[in-house]
Design a protein around this motif. Structure first.
Motif, short mmCIF file in Angstrom:
data_model
loop_
_atom_site.label_atom_id
_atom_site.label_comp_id
_atom_site.label_asym_id
_atom_site.label_seq_id
_atom_site.Cartn_x
_atom_site.Cartn_y
_atom_site.Cartn_z
N ASN A 13 12.29 11.77 29.42
CA ASN A 13 12.07 12.99 29.68
C ASN A 13 11.35 13.63 30.77
N SER A 14 11.45 12.86 32.03
CA SER A 14 11.07 13.07 33.05
C SER A 14 11.56 12.47 34.03
N ASN A 15 11.05 12.66 35.55
CA ASN A 15 11.57 11.94 36.72
C ASN A 15 10.43 11.90 37.64
N ASP A 37 16.10 3.13 38.43
CA ASP A 37 16.52 4.51 37.80
C ASP A 37 15.87 5.70 38.61
N LYS A 38 14.79 5.65 38.29
CA LYS A 38 13.81 6.91 38.53
C LYS A 38 13.82 6.74 40.32
N PRO A 40 15.91 5.66 42.78
CA PRO A 40 17.19 6.01 43.04
C PRO A 40 17.63 7.45 43.03
N GLU A 41 17.22 8.03 41.94
CA GLU A 41 17.22 9.50 41.66
C GLU A 41 16.51 10.37 42.57
N TYR A 42 15.34 9.99 42.78
CA TYR A 42 14.48 10.51 43.56
C TYR A 42 14.97 10.65 45.13
N LEU A 43 15.38 9.58 45.47
CA LEU A 43 15.98 9.56 46.69
C LEU A 43 17.43 10.29 47.02
N LYS A 44 18.00 10.69 46.17
CA LYS A 44 19.21 11.74 46.00
C LYS A 44 18.72 12.98 46.73
N THR A 45 17.38 13.54 46.74
CA THR A 45 16.87 14.87 47.18
C THR A 45 15.56 14.53 47.93
N HIS A 46 15.21 13.24 48.19
CA HIS A 46 13.78 13.03 48.97
C HIS A 46 14.19 11.90 49.92
#
Length: 278
Positions: A13-15, A37-38, A40-46
């Motif tokens: 429910n969060s990132n 997971d969190k 790699p997801e963050y590093l898609k836009t940061h």
């Protein structure tokens, strides 16, 4: 004792960006970053520089990368991949200032002799220790309280860590995993407290030993675990690190991340404050 948030608690429910913002607003001292997971997801836009800048300008700090998964008893290809991943983790830790990497043992549906588990675990942890030493990073082995995990009790994990005998190799003490396979509190009382690097706090519904799963976790103080015995023993052993709340409760993922993070803090402090000052 410093308060840490483990991102598994808001897995669905969060990132990372939201977790940081809400944890900062709620006065958490540390965060355990989910590197699987969190991050790699963050590093898609940061970038990692963005993350480092955030920590430099805010109270909350990175405690650990969670986790290096299935580090032991791998074939050559799997072992080489683990070593490469760990080297990449060292670069991340250096950039953002994380001091620990959590290492999770292999889940193996096929039986492996205990002597082979121990031999592999020692060899890999010695290799990881050598890699981590110049970076000032410590490896925290997390035994998993499940029958199929190759290291599933405190006793086996502690034996392996003692055999490795390196200053930068220790344990995660997780209350759920300790309870889930019936680890013995007397063995914890006789342990070297300097070998316990991280403390994961959680609780569980009262199911039989050996069949508990992560979904059974509940807020600290809401379940069947004698958390008081765990915390008072850690205190006696001289543990002075952070307490990191880690839950995987499906119904908690239906809450807003604000609700989850606030409740996690309230319930953790309610239990821990009887033994440690914030």
């Amino acid at each position: 004792m410093k308060l840490c948030f483990n991102e598994a608690t808001t897995l669905e429910n969060s990132n990372l960006e939201k977790d940081l913002e809400i944890c900062e607003a709620n006065g958490y001292d540390y965060i355990e970053i989910r590197s699987v997971d969190k991050l790699p997801e963050y590093l898609k836009t940061h970038t990692l520089d963005d993350l480092a800048d955030y920590f430099a300008s805010h109270h909350i700090k990175p405690l650990a990368l969670n986790a290096l998964i299935y580090f032991n008893n791998r074939d050559k290809e799997g072992h080489d991949a683990i070593i490469q991943e760990f080297r990449e983790m060292m670069a991340i830790c250096g950039k953002i200032g994380a001091k620990y990497v959590v290492a999770v043992p292999l889940m193996a549906p096929d039986k492996i002799l205990r002597k082979d588990i121990k031999a592999s675990s020692i060899a890999v942890l010695e290799e990881l220790s050598d890699i981590a030493k110049p970076h000032g990073v410590k490896i925290a082995v997390e035994f998993i309280g499940h029958p199929e995990c190759t290291i599933n009790t405190f006793e086996d994990a502690y034996d392996i860590v003692q055999s490795v005998n390196r200053d930068n190799v220790g344990l995660v003490f997780d209350s759920f995993h300790f309870h889930a396979m019936g680890s013995n509190i007397e063995n914890l009382k006789n342990a070297d407290g300097s070998k316990i690097f991280l403390f994961h706090i959680d609780d569980t519904e009262d199911f039989q030993i050996g069949i508990l799963t992560d979904d059974d976790r509940v807020w600290p103080g809401y379940g069947a675990i004698n958390l008081g015995a765990h915390i008072s023993t850690l205190q006696t052993l001289g543990y002075s690190g952070a307490v990191s709340v880690e839950l995987f409760r499906p119904e908690y993922y239906k809450l807003t991340p604000e609700e989850t993070i606030r409740k996690a803090k309230e319930t953790t402090i309610s239990v821990v404050s009887k033994y440690f000052n914030r």
